[in-house]
Design a protein around this motif. Structure first.
Motif, PDB file in Angstrom:
ATOM      1  N   TYR A 118      -2.829   7.273  78.922  1.00 21.28           N
ATOM      2  CA  TYR A 118      -4.143   7.893  78.818  1.00 21.28           C
ATOM      3  C   TYR A 118      -4.833   7.211  77.645  1.00 21.28           C
ATOM      4  O   TYR A 118      -4.241   7.043  76.576  1.00 21.28           O
ATOM      5  N   PHE A 119      -6.087   6.816  77.853  1.00 19.06           N
ATOM      6  CA  PHE A 119      -6.848   6.205  76.769  1.00 19.06           C
ATOM      7  C   PHE A 119      -8.289   6.686  76.835  1.00 19.06           C
ATOM      8  O   PHE A 119      -8.905   6.695  77.897  1.00 19.06           O
ATOM      9  N   GLU A 120      -8.786   7.090  75.683  1.00 16.52           N
ATOM     10  CA  GLU A 120     -10.168   7.578  75.566  1.00 16.52           C
ATOM     11  C   GLU A 120     -10.733   7.070  74.253  1.00 16.52           C
ATOM     12  O   GLU A 120     -10.037   7.026  73.243  1.00 16.52           O
ATOM     13  N   ILE A 121     -11.987   6.673  74.294  1.00 18.42           N
ATOM     14  CA  ILE A 121     -12.664   6.231  73.083  1.00 18.42           C
ATOM     15  C   ILE A 121     -14.115   6.688  73.152  1.00 18.42           C
ATOM     16  O   ILE A 121     -14.718   6.678  74.230  1.00 18.42           O
ATOM     17  N   VAL A 122     -14.640   7.121  72.035  1.00 18.20           N
ATOM     18  CA  VAL A 122     -16.071   7.389  71.927  1.00 18.20           C
ATOM     19  C   VAL A 122     -16.622   6.325  70.992  1.00 18.20           C
ATOM     20  O   VAL A 122     -16.273   6.268  69.815  1.00 18.20           O
ATOM     21  N   LYS A 123     -17.429   5.450  71.582  1.00 16.61           N
ATOM     22  CA  LYS A 123     -17.977   4.312  70.848  1.00 16.61           C
ATOM     23  C   LYS A 123     -19.488   4.298  71.020  1.00 16.61           C
ATOM     24  O   LYS A 123     -19.983   4.410  72.139  1.00 16.61           O
ATOM     25  N   ASP A 124     -20.184   4.198  69.914  1.00 13.47           N
ATOM     26  CA  ASP A 124     -21.645   4.220  69.920  1.00 13.47           C
ATOM     27  C   ASP A 124     -22.174   5.446  70.658  1.00 13.47           C
ATOM     28  O   ASP A 124     -23.165   5.387  71.382  1.00 13.47           O
ATOM     29  N   GLY A 125     -21.448   6.563  70.512  1.00  9.35           N
ATOM     30  CA  GLY A 125     -21.868   7.831  71.114  1.00  9.35           C
ATOM     31  C   GLY A 125     -21.555   7.966  72.594  1.00  9.35           C
ATOM     32  O   GLY A 125     -21.897   8.974  73.205  1.00  9.35           O
ATOM     33  N   ILE A 126     -20.895   6.977  73.193  1.00  8.03           N
ATOM     34  CA  ILE A 126     -20.569   7.023  74.625  1.00  8.03           C
ATOM     35  C   ILE A 126     -19.071   7.258  74.782  1.00  8.03           C
ATOM     36  O   ILE A 126     -18.255   6.561  74.179  1.00  8.03           O
ATOM     37  N   GLN A 127     -18.717   8.249  75.606  1.00  9.05           N
ATOM     38  CA  GLN A 127     -17.312   8.562  75.854  1.00  9.05           C
ATOM     39  C   GLN A 127     -16.797   7.783  77.064  1.00  9.05           C
ATOM     40  O   GLN A 127     -17.408   7.792  78.127  1.00  9.05           O
ATOM     41  N   TYR A 128     -15.666   7.116  76.866  1.00  8.19           N
ATOM     42  CA  TYR A 128     -14.976   6.392  77.933  1.00  8.19           C
ATOM     43  C   TYR A 128     -13.571   6.996  78.028  1.00  8.19           C
ATOM     44  O   TYR A 128     -12.927   7.216  76.998  1.00  8.19           O
TER      45      TYR A 128
END
Length: 159
Positions: A118-128
């Motif tokens: 499982y991988f999740e990142i919030v980058k520049d306000g966008i959740q992936y």
């Protein structure tokens, strides 16, 4: 003309000596969630999810099998700073192509009881958020090295 050269010389010097730090992530990362899951498994380490946020590392205490549709909703407890130091730069290893993916499920995670990431990142306000196959043969080439990074970082925190 000489005055102009003396004015521009320091500016030129600054711009020619500035280099991008290749190890620093581009953009602003709010947090990273990473882990692995195994469906046909018994014991505490079958589902391990961690969160890196605000200079700290947390471990999920719910240990729920991640949804294949929605982001993971964990309940997190703070871990030791020494463990955070081991994984704090995970966001610098994320391939740019992953953030361009339109699918949230990549490969066939846990289809043959080999598990998934499982991988999740919030980058520049966008959740992936992604469920990624642990079987590297089922992954696109750009993700194979990142799968190795996830294995390495999980080994550091799972123990």
């Amino acid at each position: 003309m000489k005055k102009l050269i003396w004015i521009l010389l320091p500016v030129i010097f600054v711009f020619t000596n500035c280099q991008k730090d290749e190890d620093s992530p581009t953009g602003s990362v709010d947090y990273v969630v990473f882990g692995h899951f195994f469906g046909e498994c018994g014991g505490e380490t079958c589902i391990e999810i961690f969160k890196i946020e605000e200079g700290q590392l947390f471990e999920d205490t719910k240990d729920n099998y991640p949804s294949f549709v929605n982001p993971y909703e964990g309940e997190y407890m703070l871990l030791d700073d020494a463990l955070f130091q081991e994984v704090k730069d995970l966001d610098t290893h994320v391939p740019d192509e992953l953030l361009d993916e339109t699918a949230t499920v990549i490969g066939q995670p846990d289809a043959g009881d080999w598990g998934g990431y499982y991988f999740e990142i919030v980058k520049d306000g966008i959740q992936y958020h992604y469920r990624i196959d642990k079987a590297k043969d089922n992954l696109p080439d750009y993700l194979k090295d990142f799968a190795d990074v996830l294995d390495t970082y999980l080994a550091k925190v799972v123990g």
